[in-house]
Scaffold this motif. Structure first.
Motif, PDB file in Angstrom:
ATOM      1  N   UNK A  37       0.726  -1.166  -0.119  1.00 13.81           N
ATOM      2  CA  UNK A  37      -0.144  -0.077   0.070  1.00 13.81           C
ATOM      3  C   UNK A  37       0.877   1.237   0.140  1.00 13.81           C
ATOM      4  N   UNK A  38       2.149   0.933   0.500  1.00 11.39           N
ATOM      5  CA  UNK A  38       2.858   2.301   0.513  1.00 11.39           C
ATOM      6  C   UNK A  38       3.317   2.689  -0.890  1.00 11.39           C
ATOM      7  N   UNK A  39       3.319   1.700  -1.784  1.00 12.35           N
ATOM      8  CA  UNK A  39       3.582   1.910  -3.360  1.00 12.35           C
ATOM      9  C   UNK A  39       2.125   2.161  -3.985  1.00 12.35           C
ATOM     10  N   UNK A  40       1.035   2.478  -3.465  1.00 11.14           N
ATOM     11  CA  UNK A  40      -0.147   2.920  -4.203  1.00 11.14           C
ATOM     12  C   UNK A  40      -0.125   4.138  -4.930  1.00 11.14           C
ATOM     13  N   UNK A  41      -0.726   4.166  -6.153  1.00 12.65           N
ATOM     14  CA  UNK A  41      -0.755   5.350  -6.828  1.00 12.65           C
ATOM     15  C   UNK A  41      -1.369   6.646  -6.032  1.00 12.65           C
ATOM     16  N   UNK A  42      -2.344   6.009  -4.868  1.00 12.51           N
ATOM     17  CA  UNK A  42      -2.946   7.152  -4.091  1.00 12.51           C
ATOM     18  C   UNK A  42      -2.249   8.001  -3.695  1.00 12.51           C
ATOM     19  N   UNK A  66       0.476   9.437  -4.871  1.00 14.73           N
ATOM     20  CA  UNK A  66       0.832  10.477  -5.912  1.00 14.73           C
ATOM     21  C   UNK A  66      -0.299  11.155  -6.531  1.00 14.73           C
ATOM     22  N   UNK A  67      -1.716  11.007  -5.819  1.00 19.57           N
ATOM     23  CA  UNK A  67      -2.682  11.682  -6.422  1.00 19.57           C
ATOM     24  C   UNK A  67      -3.118  12.871  -5.466  1.00 19.57           C
ATOM     25  N   UNK A  68      -3.968  13.600  -6.009  1.00 18.07           N
ATOM     26  CA  UNK A  68      -4.193  14.738  -5.015  1.00 18.07           C
ATOM     27  C   UNK A  68      -5.567  14.835  -4.457  1.00 18.07           C
ATOM     28  N   UNK A  69      -6.315  13.979  -4.872  1.00 18.45           N
ATOM     29  CA  UNK A  69      -7.588  14.030  -4.052  1.00 18.45           C
ATOM     30  C   UNK A  69      -7.899  13.781  -2.674  1.00 18.45           C
ATOM     31  N   UNK A  70      -6.699  12.769  -2.143  1.00 22.58           N
ATOM     32  CA  UNK A  70      -6.623  12.382  -0.857  1.00 22.58           C
ATOM     33  C   UNK A  70      -5.533  13.241   0.008  1.00 22.58           C
ATOM     34  N   UNK A  71      -4.832  14.164  -0.728  1.00 20.03           N
ATOM     35  CA  UNK A  71      -3.943  14.771  -0.292  1.00 20.03           C
ATOM     36  C   UNK A  71      -4.062  15.327   1.245  1.00 20.03           C
ATOM     37  N   UNK A  72      -5.319  16.049   1.555  1.00 21.40           N
ATOM     38  CA  UNK A  72      -5.503  16.852   2.518  1.00 21.40           C
ATOM     39  C   UNK A  72      -5.739  15.801   4.084  1.00 21.40           C
ATOM     40  N   UNK A  73      -5.691  14.538   3.780  1.00 23.02           N
ATOM     41  CA  UNK A  73      -5.804  13.421   4.711  1.00 23.02           C
ATOM     42  C   UNK A  73      -4.496  12.867   4.963  1.00 23.02           C
ATOM     43  N   UNK A  74      -3.419  13.030   4.457  1.00 23.26           N
ATOM     44  CA  UNK A  74      -2.243  12.452   4.691  1.00 23.26           C
ATOM     45  C   UNK A  74      -1.595  13.009   6.051  1.00 23.26           C
ATOM     46  N   UNK A 113      -4.562   0.829 -14.247  1.00 21.76           N
ATOM     47  CA  UNK A 113      -4.622   2.089 -13.412  1.00 21.76           C
ATOM     48  C   UNK A 113      -5.285   1.961 -12.250  1.00 21.76           C
ATOM     49  N   UNK A 114      -6.312   0.949 -12.296  1.00 24.65           N
ATOM     50  CA  UNK A 114      -7.408   0.825 -11.247  1.00 24.65           C
ATOM     51  C   UNK A 114      -6.557   0.198 -10.109  1.00 24.65           C
ATOM     52  N   UNK A 115      -5.432  -0.424 -10.134  1.00 31.19           N
ATOM     53  CA  UNK A 115      -4.768  -1.534  -9.189  1.00 31.19           C
ATOM     54  C   UNK A 115      -3.893  -0.474  -8.303  1.00 31.19           C
ATOM     55  N   UNK A 116      -3.357  -1.145  -7.458  1.00 33.60           N
ATOM     56  CA  UNK A 116      -2.463  -0.516  -6.572  1.00 33.60           C
ATOM     57  C   UNK A 116      -1.058  -0.547  -7.284  1.00 33.60           C
ATOM     58  N   UNK A 117      -0.786   0.306  -7.983  1.00 33.72           N
ATOM     59  CA  UNK A 117       0.490   0.432  -8.758  1.00 33.72           C
ATOM     60  C   UNK A 117       1.767   0.860  -8.048  1.00 33.72           C
ATOM     61  N   UNK A 118       2.687   0.357  -8.559  1.00 31.61           N
ATOM     62  CA  UNK A 118       4.109   0.428  -7.816  1.00 31.61           C
ATOM     63  C   UNK A 118       4.401   1.938  -8.384  1.00 31.61           C
TER      64      UNK A 118
END
Length: 538
Positions: A184-189, A191-199, A489-494
């Motif tokens: 999960x640490x390698x998830x594309x999430x 690198x996305x912006x939509x969840x950034x405010x919760x990190x 793109x829908x998976x947990x990408x490296x």
């Protein structure tokens, strides 16, 4: 001429003929009807509704390969395992009955690996105990849910819990192992912006990110398993499929048009009437309706009475949950919604169905929530940890007050003791009674479904649970990780960055997010509309 005015009278012969005909009709007609009914019954033409239900020896579609056996062995095994099950506290809590009192589900194996459509899966991140998970799980099996992806921690990850859950058909357990966290640490999430405010925030924010990562992984698993719909649901939430011809989530989603990508279930919040509830699913029947299911005039006209001095109309969130159709590029949009990387999904909101949220139903919920968070009990610090005002207030009370003060606060803010107010809000439609989930859970308990699942798992474990689970935990995680690779793109990408440690990955993601566009954000738990929003809504 006088004879012309005399009345005409029928002859005696004509009168006798008419009487004989009437007598014949009155005699033959009942006899004919009786003979006709007898012939129909003899030939099987009369349909007895009770005969439509299959006998105990028959199997309902999807009942194969279940550890509970046939309906006949199901109840006999309940009795044979009662002694073994009696050694478990969970059996006592979940209840057991030797006589079936839930006839419409007797003999069900709750195994939906058949071709019944649509196939529905639920993903949940839970640390709940077995006495909460089992009723939640089997209730949704009754509604037609096919598969459960349970990401377990805390109590839910203990061997005596997972050995029971893993023995139930359709339940997939995912442990929070080191391998899972690295994946999960390698998830594309990141690198996305939509969840950034919760990190990089504690408590509820951390849970929100973890749920989103688990949802992303569950999408891959659901697609590989051929699922049609996926729902993220907590173990204190029950789907209420009102509006379908049957009380069935499967029927409800099968009626959704093919061009609809996502379905929103507005949430109803539990309104408890006593402070000593032990089993919310079996004891709570009163709920507060969502804004989406009320007239605006009713909602705002009774707002102050409905809140009873609390910060918002609901104690916690008001934006419900949603079901998403499994398709390419699907992604989570926080724990309450789904989205798509490549398009704006077509989303509808159901006007009758809802998700029932059993929040703060037990007095112990105050301390259990407090114990899961290490924030300081100050107004400034709780804002870092909790998104909703009531959660903040409850945490401060649970951290600073005595047990007597906590109980008084709980009764004033959570328990609905004013019967006149309850009746008034019931008549206005703000409060409502919903008995179906209570009836289903009580019926399942009295039929021995929960205790049989526990007893069956205990018999298989043969006393030692931990040694048998340790290799399975590792293999489960390894399988999950291998299945998640190369799913597009829908998976947990490296990550494209070279990883020498979890800290390096997070640092790289943070640098990207500092300059990224934050316009599209995940939908957090939101409070329902307040009086300050009345102006904006008009």
């Amino acid at each position: 001429m006088a004879g012309l005015g005399a009345p005409l009278r029928p002859s005696p012969a004509a009168s006798g003929s008419l009487a004989s005909r009437l007598l014949l009709i009155l005699t033959v007609l009942p006899l004919s009807l009786a003979v006709f009914a007898f012939v129909l019954q003899w030939r099987g033409g009369l349909d007895d509704p009770a005969a439509r239900w299959p006998a105990d020896t028959q199997k309902f579609p999807g009942m194969e390969n279940s550890p509970l056996g046939s309906s006949q062995t199901f109840f006999s095994s309940s009795g044979s395992h009662s002694q073994a099950a009696g050694s478990s506290d969970c059996v006592e809590i979940l209840g057991h009955s030797s006589s079936p009192s839930f006839p419409y589900y007797r003999g069900w194996k709750f195994d939906f690996n058949s071709d019944l459509k649509p196939k529905i899966c639920i993903i949940s991140s839970t640390s709940a105990s077995l006495e909460q998970i089992l009723p939640w799980l089997f209730y949704h099996k009754v509604l037609g849910v096919t598969t459960f992806y349970l990401f377990v921690e805390g109590k839910a990850a203990k061997p005596n819990v997972t050995v029971v859950l893993e023995s139930i058909p359709g339940v997939k357990i995912i442990y929070r192992t080191k391998e899972l966290e690295e994946k999960q640490a390698r998830s594309r999430i990141w690198n996305e912006t939509w969840l950034a405010g919760f990190f990089y925030k504690p408590c509820n924010y951390e849970l929100f990110v973890k749920q989103s990562l688990n949802m992303e992984m569950a999408i891959v698993m659901a697609r590989d398993a051929g699922m049609d719909w996926i729902i993220h649901l907590d173990t204190d939430e029950l789907i209420h499929p009102a509006g379908s011809q049957e009380y069935s989530l499967k029927r409800l989603l099968s009626d959704v048009p093919n061009n609809v990508d996502m379905v929103i279930f507005p949430n109803y919040e539990s309104s408890i009437e006593k402070d000593d509830i032990k089993d919310p699913f079996s004891e709570v029947s009163m709920f507060k309706k969502n804004y989406d299911h009320l007239l605006k005039e009713t909602y705002f006209g009774m707002y102050k009475e409905a809140t009873r001095g609390n910060p918002n109309y609901f104690l916690t969130y008001g934006n419900g949950k949603s079901a998403a159709r499994i398709q390419d590029h699907l992604r989570p949009n926080g724990a309450h919604r789904w989205h798509n990387y490549m398009k704006t999904p077509n989303e509808i909101k159901l006007e009758e169905a809802a998700v029932l949220h059993f929040t703060y139903t037990k007095f112990s919920d105050l301390t259990s929530r407090r114990d899961r968070c290490g924030c300081k009990p100050t107004k400034e610090d709780v804002k870092r940890c909790f998104m909703l005002d009531f959660d903040r207030s409850a945490f401060i009370i649970a951290s600073t007050a005595t047990e007597e003060e906590m109980l008084r606060w709980f009764r004033e803010h959570v328990v609905w003791t004013d019967k006149e107010l309850n009746l008034k809000l019931m008549r206005k439609g703000i409060l409502t009674r919903i008995y179906a989930p209570m009836s289903i859970v009580q019926g399942l308990r009295e039929s021995g479904v929960f205790s049989s699942a526990i007893a069956s798992a205990q018999m298989r474990s043969k006393g030692s649970l931990l040694p048998s689970l340790e290799p399975k935990t590792k293999n489960n995680s390894s399988t999950l990780i291998s299945n998640s690779r190369g799913s597009g793109s829908q998976s947990i990408s490296d990550s494209s960055h070279t990883r020498t440690g979890g800290r390096e990955i997070q640092t790289s993601a943070r640098k990207i997010l500092e300059v990224a566009d934050n316009s599209l954000k995940a939908i957090p738990p939101l409070s329902p509309p307040g009086l300050d929003e009345l102006h904006a809504l008009t």
